[in-house]
Design a protein around this motif. Structure first.
Motif, PDB file in Angstrom:
ATOM      1  N   ILE A 202       0.827  -1.203   0.000  1.00 17.90           N
ATOM      2  CA  ILE A 202       0.000   0.000   0.000  1.00 17.90           C
ATOM      3  C   ILE A 202       0.865   1.259   0.000  1.00 17.90           C
ATOM      4  CG2 ILE A 202      -1.535   1.400   1.451  1.00 17.90           C
ATOM      5  CD1 ILE A 202      -3.163  -1.049   2.028  1.00 17.90           C
ATOM      6  N   LEU A 203       1.898   1.287   0.824  1.00 14.41           N
ATOM      7  CA  LEU A 203       2.730   2.486   0.925  1.00 14.41           C
ATOM      8  C   LEU A 203       3.729   2.599  -0.213  1.00 14.41           C
ATOM      9  CD1 LEU A 203       3.447   2.647   4.772  1.00 14.41           C
ATOM     10  CD2 LEU A 203       1.714   3.902   3.462  1.00 14.41           C
ATOM     11  N   GLY A 204       4.022   1.489  -0.895  1.00 16.27           N
ATOM     12  CA  GLY A 204       4.954   1.525  -2.005  1.00 16.27           C
ATOM     13  C   GLY A 204       6.380   1.818  -1.591  1.00 16.27           C
ATOM     14  N   THR A 205       6.756   1.379  -0.414  1.00 20.16           N
ATOM     15  CA  THR A 205       8.114   1.579   0.089  1.00 20.16           C
ATOM     16  C   THR A 205       8.478   0.399   0.980  1.00 20.16           C
ATOM     17  OG1 THR A 205       9.594   3.137   1.209  1.00 20.16           O
ATOM     18  CG2 THR A 205       7.405   2.849   2.154  1.00 20.16           C
ATOM     19  N   GLU A 206       9.759   0.303   1.323  1.00 29.13           N
ATOM     20  CA  GLU A 206      10.209  -0.820   2.147  1.00 29.13           C
ATOM     21  C   GLU A 206      10.233  -0.454   3.629  1.00 29.13           C
ATOM     22  OE1 GLU A 206      10.320  -3.612   0.963  1.00 29.13           O
ATOM     23  OE2 GLU A 206      10.557  -3.291  -1.178  1.00 29.13           O
ATOM     24  N   ILE A 207      10.101  -1.469   4.447  1.00 27.89           N
ATOM     25  CA  ILE A 207      10.210  -1.305   5.895  1.00 27.89           C
ATOM     26  C   ILE A 207      11.680  -1.273   6.264  1.00 27.89           C
ATOM     27  CG2 ILE A 207       9.696  -2.363   8.133  1.00 27.89           C
ATOM     28  CD1 ILE A 207       7.185  -3.592   6.757  1.00 27.89           C
ATOM     29  N   ALA A 208      12.082  -0.272   7.048  1.00 27.01           N
ATOM     30  CA  ALA A 208      13.493  -0.095   7.400  1.00 27.01           C
ATOM     31  C   ALA A 208      13.833  -0.678   8.763  1.00 27.01           C
ATOM     32  CB  ALA A 208      13.854   1.389   7.382  1.00 27.01           C
ATOM     33  N   GLY A 323       7.895 -12.483  -1.217  1.00 27.18           N
ATOM     34  CA  GLY A 323       7.871 -13.548  -0.217  1.00 27.18           C
ATOM     35  C   GLY A 323       9.119 -13.557   0.629  1.00 27.18           C
ATOM     36  N   TYR A 324      10.257 -13.285   0.005  1.00 29.30           N
ATOM     37  CA  TYR A 324      11.528 -13.218   0.741  1.00 29.30           C
ATOM     38  C   TYR A 324      11.533 -12.045   1.715  1.00 29.30           C
ATOM     39  CZ  TYR A 324      16.366 -11.700   1.511  1.00 29.30           C
ATOM     40  OH  TYR A 324      17.524 -11.252   2.084  1.00 29.30           O
ATOM     41  N   LEU A 325      11.178 -10.842   1.240  1.00 33.67           N
ATOM     42  CA  LEU A 325      11.223  -9.664   2.111  1.00 33.67           C
ATOM     43  C   LEU A 325      10.232  -9.760   3.262  1.00 33.67           C
ATOM     44  CD1 LEU A 325      11.701  -6.623  -0.288  1.00 33.67           C
ATOM     45  CD2 LEU A 325      13.333  -7.582   1.330  1.00 33.67           C
ATOM     46  N   VAL A 326       9.067 -10.327   3.009  1.00 34.49           N
ATOM     47  CA  VAL A 326       8.080 -10.513   4.065  1.00 34.49           C
ATOM     48  C   VAL A 326       8.636 -11.429   5.160  1.00 34.49           C
ATOM     49  CG1 VAL A 326       5.916 -11.711   4.554  1.00 34.49           C
ATOM     50  CG2 VAL A 326       5.986  -9.990   2.757  1.00 34.49           C
ATOM     51  N   THR A 327       9.293 -12.495   4.755  1.00 36.36           N
ATOM     52  CA  THR A 327       9.844 -13.436   5.729  1.00 36.36           C
ATOM     53  C   THR A 327      11.018 -12.831   6.487  1.00 36.36           C
ATOM     54  OG1 THR A 327       9.124 -15.302   4.371  1.00 36.36           O
ATOM     55  CG2 THR A 327      10.800 -15.754   6.024  1.00 36.36           C
ATOM     56  N   VAL A 328      11.885 -12.090   5.793  1.00 33.43           N
ATOM     57  CA  VAL A 328      12.976 -11.389   6.476  1.00 33.43           C
ATOM     58  C   VAL A 328      12.427 -10.445   7.543  1.00 33.43           C
ATOM     59  CG1 VAL A 328      14.770  -9.623   6.177  1.00 33.43           C
ATOM     60  CG2 VAL A 328      14.646 -11.540   4.592  1.00 33.43           C
ATOM     61  N   THR A 329      11.385  -9.704   7.192  1.00 32.52           N
ATOM     62  CA  THR A 329      10.798  -8.751   8.136  1.00 32.52           C
ATOM     63  C   THR A 329      10.151  -9.470   9.315  1.00 32.52           C
ATOM     64  OG1 THR A 329      10.385  -7.247   6.290  1.00 32.52           O
ATOM     65  CG2 THR A 329       9.252  -6.779   8.343  1.00 32.52           C
ATOM     66  N   THR A 341      14.093  -4.335  21.575  1.00 38.09           N
ATOM     67  CA  THR A 341      14.807  -3.185  21.032  1.00 38.09           C
ATOM     68  C   THR A 341      14.450  -2.987  19.565  1.00 38.09           C
ATOM     69  OG1 THR A 341      16.993  -2.155  20.803  1.00 38.09           O
ATOM     70  CG2 THR A 341      16.830  -4.498  20.275  1.00 38.09           C
ATOM     71  N   ARG A 342      14.800  -1.840  19.039  1.00 39.82           N
ATOM     72  CA  ARG A 342      14.581  -1.539  17.630  1.00 39.82           C
ATOM     73  C   ARG A 342      15.631  -2.270  16.807  1.00 39.82           C
ATOM     74  NH1 ARG A 342      16.878   2.233  14.202  1.00 39.82           N
ATOM     75  NH2 ARG A 342      15.552   3.073  12.526  1.00 39.82           N
ATOM     76  N   VAL A 343      15.184  -2.967  15.749  1.00 46.28           N
ATOM     77  CA  VAL A 343      16.097  -3.743  14.914  1.00 46.28           C
ATOM     78  C   VAL A 343      15.903  -3.339  13.457  1.00 46.28           C
ATOM     79  CG1 VAL A 343      16.845  -6.043  14.198  1.00 46.28           C
ATOM     80  CG2 VAL A 343      15.972  -5.691  16.522  1.00 46.28           C
ATOM     81  N   ALA A 344      16.999  -3.073  12.783  1.00 47.96           N
ATOM     82  CA  ALA A 344      16.948  -2.694  11.369  1.00 47.96           C
ATOM     83  C   ALA A 344      16.773  -3.931  10.497  1.00 47.96           C
ATOM     84  CB  ALA A 344      18.221  -1.950  10.973  1.00 47.96           C
ATOM     85  N   ILE A 345      16.075  -3.775   9.386  1.00 47.83           N
ATOM     86  CA  ILE A 345      15.895  -4.862   8.422  1.00 47.83           C
ATOM     87  C   ILE A 345      17.199  -5.036   7.642  1.00 47.83           C
ATOM     88  CG2 ILE A 345      14.571  -5.702   6.444  1.00 47.83           C
ATOM     89  CD1 ILE A 345      12.892  -5.427   8.958  1.00 47.83           C
ATOM     90  N   ASP A 346      17.670  -6.269   7.559  1.00 45.16           N
ATOM     91  CA  ASP A 346      18.895  -6.577   6.838  1.00 45.16           C
ATOM     92  C   ASP A 346      18.554  -7.570   5.727  1.00 45.16           C
ATOM     93  OD1 ASP A 346      21.471  -6.913   5.978  1.00 45.16           O
ATOM     94  OD2 ASP A 346      22.084  -8.215   7.648  1.00 45.16           O
ATOM     95  N   ALA A 347      18.381  -7.061   4.526  1.00 43.57           N
ATOM     96  CA  ALA A 347      18.005  -7.904   3.378  1.00 43.57           C
ATOM     97  C   ALA A 347      19.027  -7.742   2.264  1.00 43.57           C
ATOM     98  CB  ALA A 347      16.625  -7.524   2.867  1.00 43.57           C
ATOM     99  N   MET A 348      19.090  -8.755   1.405  1.00 41.13           N
ATOM    100  CA  MET A 348      19.996  -8.696   0.268  1.00 41.13           C
ATOM    101  C   MET A 348      19.496  -7.677  -0.758  1.00 41.13           C
ATOM    102  SD  MET A 348      19.185 -11.942  -2.224  1.00 41.13           S
ATOM    103  CE  MET A 348      19.955 -11.106  -3.611  1.00 41.13           C
TER     104      MET A 348
END
Length: 365
Positions: A202-208, A323-329, A341-348
């Motif tokens: 919906i937002l058209g952006t990635e979760i950081a 599917g990959y990014l959803v699972t990483v998140t 704690t706050r954790v940053a998303i680390d994806a390829m």
């Protein structure tokens, strides 16, 4: 020309008329698999379920009792490689998804896999990398909210600028109850994956980054399953998103999202039900599960997928990369909850195959 390309030209559209129905094999004849078979057989034009496989013969027998034309396959490999199968729907146990999808890729056949794409992000990544090597998007993941009319309306209104720039988003995901075997980690890896996908889509952006807030009162002090939990996402564009996950809410099933913009607010409307006025009370019905709430979404998802496969086109919906990014998140949510704690998303880095600009460039050729 690959086997998949040959098959698409055989099944595809010619002069606006489909040459024949898309022959679909379904792996898994449990609740979801059976529902997919029913929808494909009764409500999806251009689809014909031809083969089914499930390790439990009783489940296959029940399917064939209702749909006698569906043939049984002794193994999933026989189904995937059957001449009478153009495309595959995977509704098997989660732990089998990765292996099944990879075998569909090797066979060159389009596949719609129920979420998750694999049991963990490493498995999802193996699928992404293999598909990228083949150079063709054959995989779609069953994140069906993308096909829900009200979620699509929210996305369209936001894209049209109806509420300005998004600054906040609020989501709820409330379930009547989850089974005893449902673990705390599955709050994120099984349930929240749909909400994660909706936020990105919906937002058209990635979760950081992710932060998870859990209640700490006496009601949950010694609970093995912490419920509800509040997730805070921060996106690359600076939008702050809250997500309430309440998986033993008792009253029924409720999924909502609301986007707050700089000049307005747009939200998903509740599914309408009759309002009863009786004996001094006003009441209306509430969904009790995802099957009823998202019935139209499942039908639309299968219809779009079948139409695209039949026409040799690329279907809409969630890709293997999604599917990959959803699972990483989701895995990051688990870590954030454990570490408080706050954790940053680390994806390829995204492979070129999944770059939306690539499709535009190909269309222009």
């Amino acid at each position: 020309m690959t086997a998949g390309e040959t098959r698409a030209s055989t099944v595809g559209w010619s002069g606006g008329h489909m040459r024949r129905d898309v022959q679909i094999g379904v792996v898994g004849a449990g609740a979801m698999g059976t529902e997919h078979i029913r929808l494909l057989s009764e409500q999806v034009p251009g689809a014909r379920v031809t083969v089914v496989h499930d390790p439990d013969p009783a489940r296959v027998a029940l399917v064939r009792q209702r749909f006698p034309h569906v043939l049984p396959a002794p193994t999933s490999d026989e189904l995937i490689n059957a001449e009478a199968v153009d495309a595959i729907v995977i509704a098997a146990p989660d732990e089998d998804h990765e292996s099944l999808v990879l075998r569909c890729l090797e066979a060159g056949k389009p596949v719609l896999c129920e979420k998750p794409l694999a049991s963990d992000s490493a498995g999802c990544l193996r699928v992404v990398q293999r598909e990228a090597e083949l150079g063709r998007q054959l995989v779609r993941v069953g994140l069906m909210r993308r096909f829900d009319p009200v979620h699509r309306a929210v996305r369209d209104q936001l894209a049209d600028g109806a509420v300005g720039e998004p600054v906040a988003m609020h989501c709820t995901h409330r379930v009547r109850e989850v089974p005893a075997w449902f673990t705390g980690d599955m709050t994120f890896t099984n349930a929240a994956v749909h909400d994660i996908d909706v936020v990105r889509w919906i937002l058209g952006t990635e979760i950081a980054s992710v932060t998870v807030h859990s209640p700490s009162g006496p009601a949950v002090a010694n609970a093995a399953f912490v419920d509800p939990q509040i997730v805070v996402f921060e996106t690359l564009r600076g939008t702050v998103v809250t997500l309430e996950l309440f998986l033993n809410a008792r009253f029924g099933y409720q999924v909502t999202c609301e986007v707050v913009g700089t000049s307005g607010v747009v939200s998903t409307a509740q599914v309408a039900s009759p309002v009863l006025l009786r004996q001094g009370r006003r009441s209306s019905g509430i969904d009790i599960g995802f099957q009823s709430r998202f019935a139209s979404a499942y039908q639309a998802e299968l219809t779009e997928w079948t139409r695209a496969v039949g026409g040799g086109d690329q279907p809409g919906g969630a890709t293997a990369w999604d599917g990959y990014l959803v699972t990483v998140t989701a895995e990051t949510c688990v870590r954030a909850a454990r570490e408080a704690t706050r954790v940053a998303i680390d994806a390829m880095e995204r492979p070129a195959l999944y770059d939306p600009r690539r499709d535009a460039q190909l269309d222009a050729v």
